[in-house]
Scaffold this active site. Structure first.
Site, short mmCIF file in Angstrom:
data_model
loop_
_atom_site.label_atom_id
_atom_site.label_comp_id
_atom_site.label_asym_id
_atom_site.label_seq_id
_atom_site.Cartn_x
_atom_site.Cartn_y
_atom_site.Cartn_z
N LYS A 140 54.15 42.08 35.96
CA LYS A 140 55.55 42.34 35.07
C LYS A 140 56.17 43.22 36.14
CE LYS A 140 53.43 42.11 30.61
NZ LYS A 140 52.81 43.02 29.10
N ARG A 151 44.49 43.27 31.32
CA ARG A 151 44.92 42.16 30.84
C ARG A 151 45.48 41.57 32.51
NH1 ARG A 151 48.84 39.04 29.36
NH2 ARG A 151 48.10 37.00 28.35
#
Length: 287
Positions: free
Chosen positions: A223, A261
């Site tokens: 991210k 994740r």
């Protein structure tokens, strides 16, 4: 390790943070450029991630990157269901990453053992009532709006306290829809209506989030907040953020995350085992 109710026995028996490997069956993923949009490529990637140590393969057919445009339900079904069916036929544990009740129901029927809803039931009013009828864990993420508007919703008085409060309200909404609270997993939603400082604060605030009494899923992989770290002179591209992702994996596991994740599974699978060995004080004194 606190596991949610309804988890397959083989996963519930693992006394460590689980690794959820990401397969984006989309043409517009921020992280992999649509490399697994084709059904056969997605199936092959799911098998590869399992071989690298993924405990769960998370299949998503709709991009949630900032600014992404929603796909039709028929397109999402066509992307997701064949991949879920084939991987579960292979004996793999599969979760479905969807905000739509219709897709969740079809994926569970095809063999998915977890519903992973980034909207926490807010995007589709039918989602929570559906999950209340299913015997699978439900990942409920903190969410304030769809990808095309979420960047304008990143305003908090205290991000950890505010996210905890909003997650608690979603737990109440889920239980009112007859979702078994013991099946709920919480995700603080890193990158969703959050800036970099918010994301770091939420990671540091994991002990506070754990006071909600539910297992935590941490999704930091590749991210944007990992693009620039202290001392960097230039931001990293998404594929160059894996080392930072693995460091977050180790720290999240050390702080009790139920699962992480990730896109790049192999090193994160090692990282969670390092955290486990650290917590246990080593392997019986072995050198």
């Amino acid at each position: 390790m606190q596991h949610p109710a309804g988890l397959p026995d083989a996963l519930a028996a693992l006394d460590r943070t689980l690794v959820m490997g990401i397969v984006n069956v989309t043409p517009d993923s921020f992280s992999d450029g649509g490399r697994f949009h084709d059904t056969d490529a997605a199936i092959a990637q799911g098998r590869a991630l399992a071989a690298e140590g993924a405990d769960i393969i998370d299949i998503g057919g709709e991009s949630t990157r900032p600014g992404a445009v929603r796909v039709t339900v028929d397109e999402e079904l066509a992307r997701v269901v064949p991949v879920v069916r084939r991987l579960t036929q292979d004996g793999l544990h599969v979760s479905v990453d969807t905000m739509r009740a219709e897709v969740a129901a079809a994926a569970v029927e095809a063999g998915a053992c977890i519903v992973n809803d980034v909207s926490g039931g807010l995007a589709d009013p039918a989602m929570l009532p559906l999950v209340g009828t299913l015997d699978v864990p439900y990942v409920l993420m903190h969410w304030r709006g769809h990808s095309d508007v979420m960047n304008g919703l990143a305003e908090y008085d205290d991000v950890v306290s505010d996210v905890a409060t909003e997650l608690s309200r979603r737990i109440d909404a889920a239980t009112a829809a007859l979702v078994d609270p013991h099946r709920i997993v919480l995700d603080p939603g890193l990158g969703f209506a959050k800036d970099a400082d918010h994301n770091w604060a939420l990671l540091q605030g994991m002990p506070t989030l754990r006071l909600l009494g539910r297992p935590l899923l941490i999704g930091a992989s590749r991210k944007r907040f990992l693009a620039t770290l202290p001392g960097d002179t230039a931001p990293r591209a998404p594929l160059a953020r894996d080392a930072a992702t693995h460091a977050v994996t180790a720290l999240a596991a050390a702080h009790g995350a139920w699962a992480v994740r990730v896109h790049d599974v192999q090193a994160s699978a090692v990282a969670v085992r390092v955290a486990q060995a650290w917590a246990e004080g080593g392997a019986g004194g072995a050198h």
